[in-house]
Motif scaffolding. Sequence first.
Motif, PDB file in Angstrom:
ATOM      1  N   PHE A   1      63.981 -17.585   3.010  1.00  0.00           N
ATOM      2  CA  PHE A   1      63.319 -16.971   4.163  1.00  0.00           C
ATOM      3  C   PHE A   1      62.181 -17.822   4.719  1.00  0.00           C
ATOM      4  O   PHE A   1      61.487 -17.390   5.632  1.00  0.00           O
ATOM      5  N   THR A   2      62.015 -19.018   4.161  1.00  0.00           N
ATOM      6  CA  THR A   2      60.915 -19.879   4.625  1.00  0.00           C
ATOM      7  C   THR A   2      61.380 -21.263   5.079  1.00  0.00           C
ATOM      8  O   THR A   2      60.669 -21.935   5.809  1.00  0.00           O
ATOM      9  N   GLU A   3      62.570 -21.693   4.637  1.00  0.00           N
ATOM     10  CA  GLU A   3      63.008 -23.064   4.962  1.00  0.00           C
ATOM     11  C   GLU A   3      63.243 -23.260   6.458  1.00  0.00           C
ATOM     12  O   GLU A   3      63.125 -24.364   6.966  1.00  0.00           O
ATOM     13  N   ASN A   4      63.562 -22.184   7.146  1.00  0.00           N
ATOM     14  CA  ASN A   4      63.812 -22.279   8.590  1.00  0.00           C
ATOM     15  C   ASN A   4      62.625 -21.695   9.375  1.00  0.00           C
ATOM     16  O   ASN A   4      62.780 -21.215  10.497  1.00  0.00           O
ATOM     17  N   TRP A   5      61.451 -21.734   8.760  1.00  0.00           N
ATOM     18  CA  TRP A   5      60.289 -20.989   9.260  1.00  0.00           C
ATOM     19  C   TRP A   5      59.903 -21.347  10.698  1.00  0.00           C
ATOM     20  O   TRP A   5      59.674 -20.480  11.532  1.00  0.00           O
ATOM     21  N   GLU A   6      59.844 -22.639  10.979  1.00  0.00           N
ATOM     22  CA  GLU A   6      59.397 -23.058  12.310  1.00  0.00           C
ATOM     23  C   GLU A   6      60.356 -22.550  13.392  1.00  0.00           C
ATOM     24  O   GLU A   6      59.935 -22.033  14.433  1.00  0.00           O
ATOM     25  N   ASN A   7      61.652 -22.665  13.117  1.00  0.00           N
ATOM     26  CA  ASN A   7      62.642 -22.169  14.080  1.00  0.00           C
ATOM     27  C   ASN A   7      62.544 -20.657  14.249  1.00  0.00           C
ATOM     28  O   ASN A   7      62.641 -20.135  15.360  1.00  0.00           O
ATOM     29  N   THR A   8      62.364 -19.966  13.125  1.00  0.00           N
ATOM     30  CA  THR A   8      62.225 -18.508  13.192  1.00  0.00           C
ATOM     31  C   THR A   8      61.024 -18.125  14.047  1.00  0.00           C
ATOM     32  O   THR A   8      61.106 -17.236  14.912  1.00  0.00           O
ATOM     33  N   GLN A   9      59.916 -18.803  13.820  1.00  0.00           N
ATOM     34  CA  GLN A   9      58.693 -18.468  14.558  1.00  0.00           C
ATOM     35  C   GLN A   9      58.807 -18.798  16.047  1.00  0.00           C
ATOM     36  O   GLN A   9      58.112 -18.197  16.867  1.00  0.00           O
ATOM     37  N   ASN A  10      59.690 -19.727  16.380  1.00  0.00           N
ATOM     38  CA  ASN A  10      59.847 -20.129  17.775  1.00  0.00           C
ATOM     39  C   ASN A  10      60.983 -19.407  18.493  1.00  0.00           C
ATOM     40  O   ASN A  10      61.368 -19.808  19.595  1.00  0.00           O
ATOM     41  N   VAL A  11      61.507 -18.357  17.870  1.00  0.00           N
ATOM     42  CA  VAL A  11      62.569 -17.588  18.534  1.00  0.00           C
ATOM     43  C   VAL A  11      62.057 -17.081  19.885  1.00  0.00           C
ATOM     44  O   VAL A  11      60.886 -16.721  20.020  1.00  0.00           O
ATOM     45  N   GLU A  12      62.917 -17.099  20.871  1.00  0.00           N
ATOM     46  CA  GLU A  12      62.525 -16.632  22.203  1.00  0.00           C
ATOM     47  C   GLU A  12      62.972 -15.190  22.389  1.00  0.00           C
ATOM     48  O   GLU A  12      64.139 -14.921  22.681  1.00  0.00           O
ATOM     49  N   ALA A  13      62.048 -14.292  22.192  1.00  0.00           N
ATOM     50  CA  ALA A  13      62.356 -12.867  22.360  1.00  0.00           C
ATOM     51  C   ALA A  13      62.553 -12.551  23.842  1.00  0.00           C
ATOM     52  O   ALA A  13      62.016 -13.249  24.717  1.00  0.00           O
ATOM     53  N   ARG A  14      63.329 -11.515  24.095  1.00  0.00           N
ATOM     54  CA  ARG A  14      63.532 -11.029  25.463  1.00  0.00           C
ATOM     55  C   ARG A  14      62.899  -9.646  25.580  1.00  0.00           C
ATOM     56  O   ARG A  14      62.822  -8.911  24.580  1.00  0.00           O
ATOM     57  N   PRO A  15      62.497  -9.264  26.777  1.00  0.00           N
ATOM     58  CA  PRO A  15      61.791  -7.976  26.931  1.00  0.00           C
ATOM     59  C   PRO A  15      62.589  -6.761  26.437  1.00  0.00           C
ATOM     60  O   PRO A  15      62.002  -5.790  25.994  1.00  0.00           O
ATOM     61  N   ASP A  16      63.936  -6.847  26.488  1.00  0.00           N
ATOM     62  CA  ASP A  16      64.707  -5.671  26.060  1.00  0.00           C
ATOM     63  C   ASP A  16      65.174  -5.761  24.607  1.00  0.00           C
ATOM     64  O   ASP A  16      65.904  -4.889  24.128  1.00  0.00           O
ATOM     65  N   ASP A  17      64.758  -6.818  23.883  1.00  0.00           N
ATOM     66  CA  ASP A  17      65.092  -6.898  22.455  1.00  0.00           C
ATOM     67  C   ASP A  17      64.530  -5.680  21.718  1.00  0.00           C
ATOM     68  O   ASP A  17      63.441  -5.189  22.041  1.00  0.00           O
ATOM     69  N   ILE A  18      65.275  -5.225  20.702  1.00  0.00           N
ATOM     70  CA  ILE A  18      64.784  -4.152  19.835  1.00  0.00           C
ATOM     71  C   ILE A  18      64.769  -4.684  18.412  1.00  0.00           C
ATOM     72  O   ILE A  18      65.801  -5.139  17.891  1.00  0.00           O
ATOM     73  N   LEU A  19      63.600  -4.669  17.800  1.00  0.00           N
ATOM     74  CA  LEU A  19      63.425  -5.189  16.449  1.00  0.00           C
ATOM     75  C   LEU A  19      63.376  -4.014  15.469  1.00  0.00           C
ATOM     76  O   LEU A  19      62.609  -3.081  15.659  1.00  0.00           O
ATOM     77  N   VAL A  20      64.229  -4.084  14.442  1.00  0.00           N
ATOM     78  CA  VAL A  20      64.188  -3.113  13.340  1.00  0.00           C
ATOM     79  C   VAL A  20      63.420  -3.780  12.213  1.00  0.00           C
ATOM     80  O   VAL A  20      63.883  -4.767  11.635  1.00  0.00           O
ATOM     81  N   ALA A  21      62.246  -3.271  11.899  1.00  0.00           N
ATOM     82  CA  ALA A  21      61.391  -3.876  10.874  1.00  0.00           C
ATOM     83  C   ALA A  21      61.244  -2.919   9.700  1.00  0.00           C
ATOM     84  O   ALA A  21      60.994  -1.723   9.898  1.00  0.00           O
ATOM     85  N   THR A  22      61.417  -3.440   8.491  1.00  0.00           N
ATOM     86  CA  THR A  22      61.290  -2.611   7.295  1.00  0.00           C
ATOM     87  C   THR A  22      60.853  -3.478   6.123  1.00  0.00           C
ATOM     88  O   THR A  22      61.101  -4.686   6.112  1.00  0.00           O
ATOM     89  N   TYR A  23      60.259  -2.854   5.120  1.00  0.00           N
ATOM     90  CA  TYR A  23      60.196  -3.448   3.793  1.00  0.00           C
ATOM     91  C   TYR A  23      61.613  -3.323   3.223  1.00  0.00           C
ATOM     92  O   TYR A  23      62.336  -2.380   3.558  1.00  0.00           O
ATOM     93  N   PRO A  24      62.049  -4.264   2.365  1.00  0.00           N
ATOM     94  CA  PRO A  24      63.419  -4.166   1.852  1.00  0.00           C
ATOM     95  C   PRO A  24      63.720  -2.810   1.200  1.00  0.00           C
ATOM     96  O   PRO A  24      62.863  -2.212   0.554  1.00  0.00           O
ATOM     97  N   LYS A  25      64.940  -2.363   1.403  1.00  0.00           N
ATOM     98  CA  LYS A  25      65.484  -1.137   0.800  1.00  0.00           C
ATOM     99  C   LYS A  25      64.811   0.140   1.317  1.00  0.00           C
ATOM    100  O   LYS A  25      64.617   1.101   0.588  1.00  0.00           O
ATOM    101  N   ALA A  26      64.501   0.125   2.609  1.00  0.00           N
ATOM    102  CA  ALA A  26      63.848   1.292   3.214  1.00  0.00           C
ATOM    103  C   ALA A  26      64.703   1.949   4.307  1.00  0.00           C
ATOM    104  O   ALA A  26      64.194   2.692   5.120  1.00  0.00           O
ATOM    105  N   GLY A  27      66.007   1.618   4.311  1.00  0.00           N
ATOM    106  CA  GLY A  27      66.865   2.217   5.328  1.00  0.00           C
ATOM    107  C   GLY A  27      67.185   1.286   6.477  1.00  0.00           C
ATOM    108  O   GLY A  27      67.563   1.740   7.554  1.00  0.00           O
ATOM    109  N   THR A  28      67.084  -0.016   6.227  1.00  0.00           N
ATOM    110  CA  THR A  28      67.304  -1.011   7.288  1.00  0.00           C
ATOM    111  C   THR A  28      68.703  -0.904   7.892  1.00  0.00           C
ATOM    112  O   THR A  28      68.862  -0.834   9.122  1.00  0.00           O
ATOM    113  N   THR A  29      69.707  -0.896   7.028  1.00  0.00           N
ATOM    114  CA  THR A  29      71.093  -0.863   7.517  1.00  0.00           C
ATOM    115  C   THR A  29      71.383   0.462   8.208  1.00  0.00           C
ATOM    116  O   THR A  29      72.080   0.501   9.230  1.00  0.00           O
TER     117      THR A  29
END
Length: 292
Positions: free
Chosen positions: A21-49
């Motif tokens: 989860f860190t080797e691709n860190w720079e690319n991850t941080q530079n992702v270009e979000a779009r205004p209609d993107d919806i992010l599902v954020a969770t701590y692991p095993k909290a109902g993500t799927t």
Amino acid sequence: MEKAPRPTLFDFHGVSMTKYFTENWENTQNVEARPDDILVATYPKAGTTWVSYILDLLHFGRICPERQESIPIHARVPFLEYGIKSQITGKDLVDQLPTSPRLIKTHLPVQFIPKSFWEQNCRIVYVARNAKDCAVSYFHFGRMNSIQPEPGDWNTFLRDFMEGKVVFGSWFDHVTGWWEKKQTHPQVLYLFYEDLIEDTRREIDRLCSFLDLSLSVEEKQHVVNRVKFDNMKHNKMTNYSTVPLMDQKVSPFMRKGKVGDWRNHFTVAQDEEFNEYYKQKMKNSTLQFRTV
């Protein structure tokens, strides 16, 4: 074929992480979000799927029913920070998503979210689960998932969980960090796993309101039926049975989906110690959880 060794934890800007989860860190941080993107954020095993599937059905269940039967949920809602060398990264999958809105999942603590999601004022659905059930689920997940560090026995893992020595760091920091963000950021909807279990339909109504979606009573009921635990457990597109990194003979990816299963794992002594530790860690937060 010899199995690859399990990854080791290391401190990454104050949070326990692994190379996946860190080797691709720079690319991850530079992702270009779009205004209609919806992010599902969770701590692991909290109902993500679970919530990923709900959101996918709400948005695309009517207009693209065929995708529900042909594309696994982890491809429909890619895992942003996932990056194994020689494999397509989560960021690449996000960039290739054909849908609008794009549904994206992350386990990152709030301080690690790429800045473009805030700049684009994207809607974020955060799901929190009580610490005891989360710990139990995370333990079994570690047993069956070869890209997780070895969890050790239950007692060892529980100690590591309490101290934040697990991938994505401290449960306490994660849930409270997002809770604080939600107080000042109206585009964050904070849901509780226990509320979803108690009344899935009510929480789907909340999601529809937050996302400005208009579904009929029948359409909402269809979603409720599709996302029942047993239906998802037996659905190859949602149960991760297509993912070879996970050994479901050791423990199923979708194990129980209940509130209170921690009682089958915690000894009385573990429970007492955990409760004391919890009180200390959460004493300055207004965040309240249910464990039954």
